[in-house]
Scaffold this motif. Structure first.
Motif, PDB file in Angstrom:
ATOM      1  N   TYR A  40       0.845  -1.226  -0.059  1.00  0.00           N
ATOM      2  CA  TYR A  40       0.553   0.409  -0.244  1.00  0.00           C
ATOM      3  C   TYR A  40       0.745   1.297  -0.264  1.00  0.00           C
ATOM      4  CZ  TYR A  40      -4.095  -3.094   1.256  1.00  0.00           C
ATOM      5  OH  TYR A  40      -5.077  -3.304   1.322  1.00  0.00           O
ATOM      6  N   ASN A  41       2.258   1.276   0.453  1.00  0.00           N
ATOM      7  CA  ASN A  41       2.668   2.501   0.554  1.00  0.00           C
ATOM      8  C   ASN A  41       4.068   2.217  -0.863  1.00  0.00           C
ATOM      9  OD1 ASN A  41       3.159   5.087   0.350  1.00  0.00           O
ATOM     10  ND2 ASN A  41       2.018   5.367   1.914  1.00  0.00           N
ATOM     11  N   VAL A  42       5.683   3.222  -0.431  1.00  0.00           N
ATOM     12  CA  VAL A  42       6.627   3.237  -0.842  1.00  0.00           C
ATOM     13  C   VAL A  42       7.814   3.015   0.230  1.00  0.00           C
ATOM     14  CG1 VAL A  42       5.187   4.474  -2.500  1.00  0.00           C
ATOM     15  CG2 VAL A  42       6.754   5.930  -0.613  1.00  0.00           C
ATOM     16  N   TRP A  43       7.429   2.588   1.125  1.00  0.00           N
ATOM     17  CA  TRP A  43       8.363   2.690   1.673  1.00  0.00           C
ATOM     18  C   TRP A  43       8.571   1.818   2.735  1.00  0.00           C
ATOM     19  CZ3 TRP A  43       5.329   7.615   2.752  1.00  0.00           C
ATOM     20  CH2 TRP A  43       5.966   8.365   2.556  1.00  0.00           C
ATOM     21  N   PRO A  44       8.247   0.093   1.890  1.00  0.00           N
ATOM     22  CA  PRO A  44       8.673  -0.713   2.169  1.00  0.00           C
ATOM     23  C   PRO A  44      10.802  -1.366   2.861  1.00  0.00           C
ATOM     24  CG  PRO A  44       8.687  -1.402   0.395  1.00  0.00           C
ATOM     25  CD  PRO A  44       8.165   0.556   0.836  1.00  0.00           C
ATOM     26  N   ASN A  45      11.155  -0.721   2.513  1.00  0.00           N
ATOM     27  CA  ASN A  45      12.543  -0.664   2.565  1.00  0.00           C
ATOM     28  C   ASN A  45      12.667  -0.707   3.745  1.00  0.00           C
ATOM     29  OD1 ASN A  45      12.738  -3.105   0.148  1.00  0.00           O
ATOM     30  ND2 ASN A  45      13.306  -1.303  -0.542  1.00  0.00           N
ATOM     31  N   ALA A  46      12.698   0.802   4.514  1.00  0.00           N
ATOM     32  CA  ALA A  46      12.701   1.593   5.361  1.00  0.00           C
ATOM     33  C   ALA A  46      12.271   1.230   6.368  1.00  0.00           C
ATOM     34  CB  ALA A  46      12.384   3.089   5.831  1.00  0.00           C
ATOM     35  N   ILE A  47      10.105   0.521   6.390  1.00  0.00           N
ATOM     36  CA  ILE A  47      10.358  -0.044   7.145  1.00  0.00           C
ATOM     37  C   ILE A  47      11.049  -1.944   7.752  1.00  0.00           C
ATOM     38  CG2 ILE A  47       7.852  -1.655   7.930  1.00  0.00           C
ATOM     39  CD1 ILE A  47       8.131   2.003   8.033  1.00  0.00           C
ATOM     40  N   PRO A  79      -1.223  -2.821 -10.781  1.00  0.00           N
ATOM     41  CA  PRO A  79      -0.752  -1.973 -10.017  1.00  0.00           C
ATOM     42  C   PRO A  79      -0.273  -2.206  -7.967  1.00  0.00           C
ATOM     43  CG  PRO A  79      -2.060  -0.904 -11.374  1.00  0.00           C
ATOM     44  CD  PRO A  79      -2.336  -3.259 -11.131  1.00  0.00           C
ATOM     45  N   ALA A  80      -1.370  -2.569  -7.850  1.00  0.00           N
ATOM     46  CA  ALA A  80      -0.779  -2.726  -6.449  1.00  0.00           C
ATOM     47  C   ALA A  80       0.008  -4.391  -6.337  1.00  0.00           C
ATOM     48  CB  ALA A  80      -2.266  -3.473  -6.153  1.00  0.00           C
ATOM     49  N   ASP A  81       0.582  -4.466  -6.965  1.00  0.00           N
ATOM     50  CA  ASP A  81       1.376  -5.319  -6.811  1.00  0.00           C
ATOM     51  C   ASP A  81       2.808  -4.829  -6.420  1.00  0.00           C
ATOM     52  OD1 ASP A  81      -0.434  -7.123  -5.796  1.00  0.00           O
ATOM     53  OD2 ASP A  81      -0.266  -7.839  -7.854  1.00  0.00           O
ATOM     54  N   LEU A  82       2.714  -3.389  -7.199  1.00  0.00           N
ATOM     55  CA  LEU A  82       4.553  -2.824  -7.308  1.00  0.00           C
ATOM     56  C   LEU A  82       4.592  -2.283  -5.796  1.00  0.00           C
ATOM     57  CD1 LEU A  82       3.231  -0.479 -10.202  1.00  0.00           C
ATOM     58  CD2 LEU A  82       4.705  -1.780 -10.416  1.00  0.00           C
ATOM     59  N   ALA A  83       3.987  -2.823  -5.295  1.00  0.00           N
ATOM     60  CA  ALA A  83       3.936  -2.035  -3.420  1.00  0.00           C
ATOM     61  C   ALA A  83       5.074  -3.814  -3.206  1.00  0.00           C
ATOM     62  CB  ALA A  83       2.769  -1.806  -1.765  1.00  0.00           C
ATOM     63  N   TYR A  84       5.250  -4.266  -3.634  1.00  0.00           N
ATOM     64  CA  TYR A  84       5.834  -5.877  -2.939  1.00  0.00           C
ATOM     65  C   TYR A  84       7.151  -5.868  -4.015  1.00  0.00           C
ATOM     66  CZ  TYR A  84       0.882  -6.546  -0.690  1.00  0.00           C
ATOM     67  OH  TYR A  84       0.188  -7.029  -0.531  1.00  0.00           O
ATOM     68  N   LEU A  85       6.898  -5.287  -5.325  1.00  0.00           N
ATOM     69  CA  LEU A  85       8.233  -5.407  -6.174  1.00  0.00           C
ATOM     70  C   LEU A  85       9.160  -4.716  -5.765  1.00  0.00           C
ATOM     71  CD1 LEU A  85       5.903  -6.505  -9.501  1.00  0.00           C
ATOM     72  CD2 LEU A  85       6.989  -8.513  -8.273  1.00  0.00           C
ATOM     73  N   MET A  86       8.856  -3.711  -5.264  1.00  0.00           N
ATOM     74  CA  MET A  86       9.937  -2.675  -4.663  1.00  0.00           C
ATOM     75  C   MET A  86      10.728  -3.158  -3.902  1.00  0.00           C
ATOM     76  SD  MET A  86       8.028   0.739  -3.060  1.00  0.00           S
ATOM     77  CE  MET A  86       6.975   0.647  -4.325  1.00  0.00           C
ATOM     78  N   ASP A 232       3.573   5.014  -8.833  1.00  0.00           N
ATOM     79  CA  ASP A 232       2.922   4.115  -9.563  1.00  0.00           C
ATOM     80  C   ASP A 232       2.161   3.650  -9.072  1.00  0.00           C
ATOM     81  OD1 ASP A 232       3.792   4.439 -11.992  1.00  0.00           O
ATOM     82  OD2 ASP A 232       5.487   3.514 -11.738  1.00  0.00           O
ATOM     83  N   LEU A 233       1.901   3.249  -7.902  1.00  0.00           N
ATOM     84  CA  LEU A 233       0.319   2.214  -6.931  1.00  0.00           C
ATOM     85  C   LEU A 233      -0.527   3.316  -7.535  1.00  0.00           C
ATOM     86  CD1 LEU A 233       2.532   2.019  -3.590  1.00  0.00           C
ATOM     87  CD2 LEU A 233       2.323   0.372  -5.505  1.00  0.00           C
ATOM     88  N   PRO A 234      -1.822   2.639  -6.904  1.00  0.00           N
ATOM     89  CA  PRO A 234      -3.098   3.070  -7.646  1.00  0.00           C
ATOM     90  C   PRO A 234      -3.328   4.609  -5.839  1.00  0.00           C
ATOM     91  CG  PRO A 234      -2.924   1.063  -7.197  1.00  0.00           C
ATOM     92  CD  PRO A 234      -1.814   1.047  -6.889  1.00  0.00           C
TER      93      PRO A 234
END
Length: 245
Positions: A40-47, A79-86, A232-234
């Protein structure tokens, strides 16, 4: 003994950052995380990096499991799965090793009090344990798991419910949902976490001897929402943050 329980961060670093600052002010003895670090958001690596750095015991949420699966397959057009691919490869490996639950046993006045932490339910990380679940059905879960306290996440809606076992023992069960740090769904956009307090008199036979507090923390919702809109997330994910649904 005061423990902080966080859940459902969903890659929202601004929310996580403010919650960690708040926890530092609360005289907390331990922190546990119920999973869903990503999505759902763009900071998975930071978390994930911060969870590892802080050595916070964490269990696998359904989105953490989904991230591992999507990274393994790498053939999604959603497009929602981009949150996992990053997510970085080494951090996906970390997600793949998270346990399904955490079980703690406390000894108070020669009585054992069992705390079970799960993401969804003791049976599945995708099952919702909602506040209005029939009391008889909820009590059966406690009997089945031999737990006195059950803390879950997944629904993103905080509650504390005390359930009687209905028997002559007059034992009380505590059902707790810790809410969501990064994606509340109760109409309140502030981040949420739970504090559970025990003392030497805590007992499964004393209804109010285990204290539960829900803490709401302000954070920069617009920063988190706009990060989604600039990716590019929804865009709907940004609306979910603003309106907390």
């Amino acid at each position: 003994m005061r423990i902080a329980v966080i859940s459902d961060i969903h890659a929202n670093f601004p929310a996580f950052e403010e919650v960690m600052k708040d926890i530092e002010k609360q005289n907390i003895d331990a922190i546990y995380c119920l999973g869903d670090l990503v999505g759902y958001n763009v900071w998975p690596n930071a978390i994930i990096t911060e969870i590892k750095k802080r050595r916070i015991p964490t269990i696998a949420g359904n989105h953490d499991v989904k991230a591992v699966k999507i990274q393994d397959q790498r053939n999604s057009n959603d497009p929602a799965d981009l949150a996992y691919l990053m997510i970085k490869k080494d951090l996906v490996t970390y997600l793949s090793t998270l346990p399904a639950f955490i079980r703690l046993e406390f000894k108070f006045s020669n009585e054992t009090v069992v705390l079970l932490m799960v993401h969804g339910s003791p049976y599945s990380n995708t099952e919702y344990l909602l506040e209005d679940k029939p009391e008889k059905d909820y009590a059966a879960i406690f009997t089945d798991t031999a737990a006195d306290i059950l803390i879950c996440g997944h629904s993103h809606k905080p509650y504390h419910r005390i359930i009687s076992d209905g028997g002559a023992s007059k034992r009380y069960f505590h059902a707790i949902n810790a809410g969501s740090v990064g994606k509340p769904k109760d109409g309140k956009p502030q981040a949420c976490y739970a504090i559970v307090t025990f003392d030497k008199c805590s007992s499964a036979f004393k209804k109010d001897s285990i204290k539960v507090e829900f803490v709401r923390v302000d954070y920069d919702v617009e920063k988190a929402a706009q990060a989604i809109e600039h990716s590019d997330l929804p865009d709907e994910f940004a609306d979910m943050l603003r309106k907390a649904y």
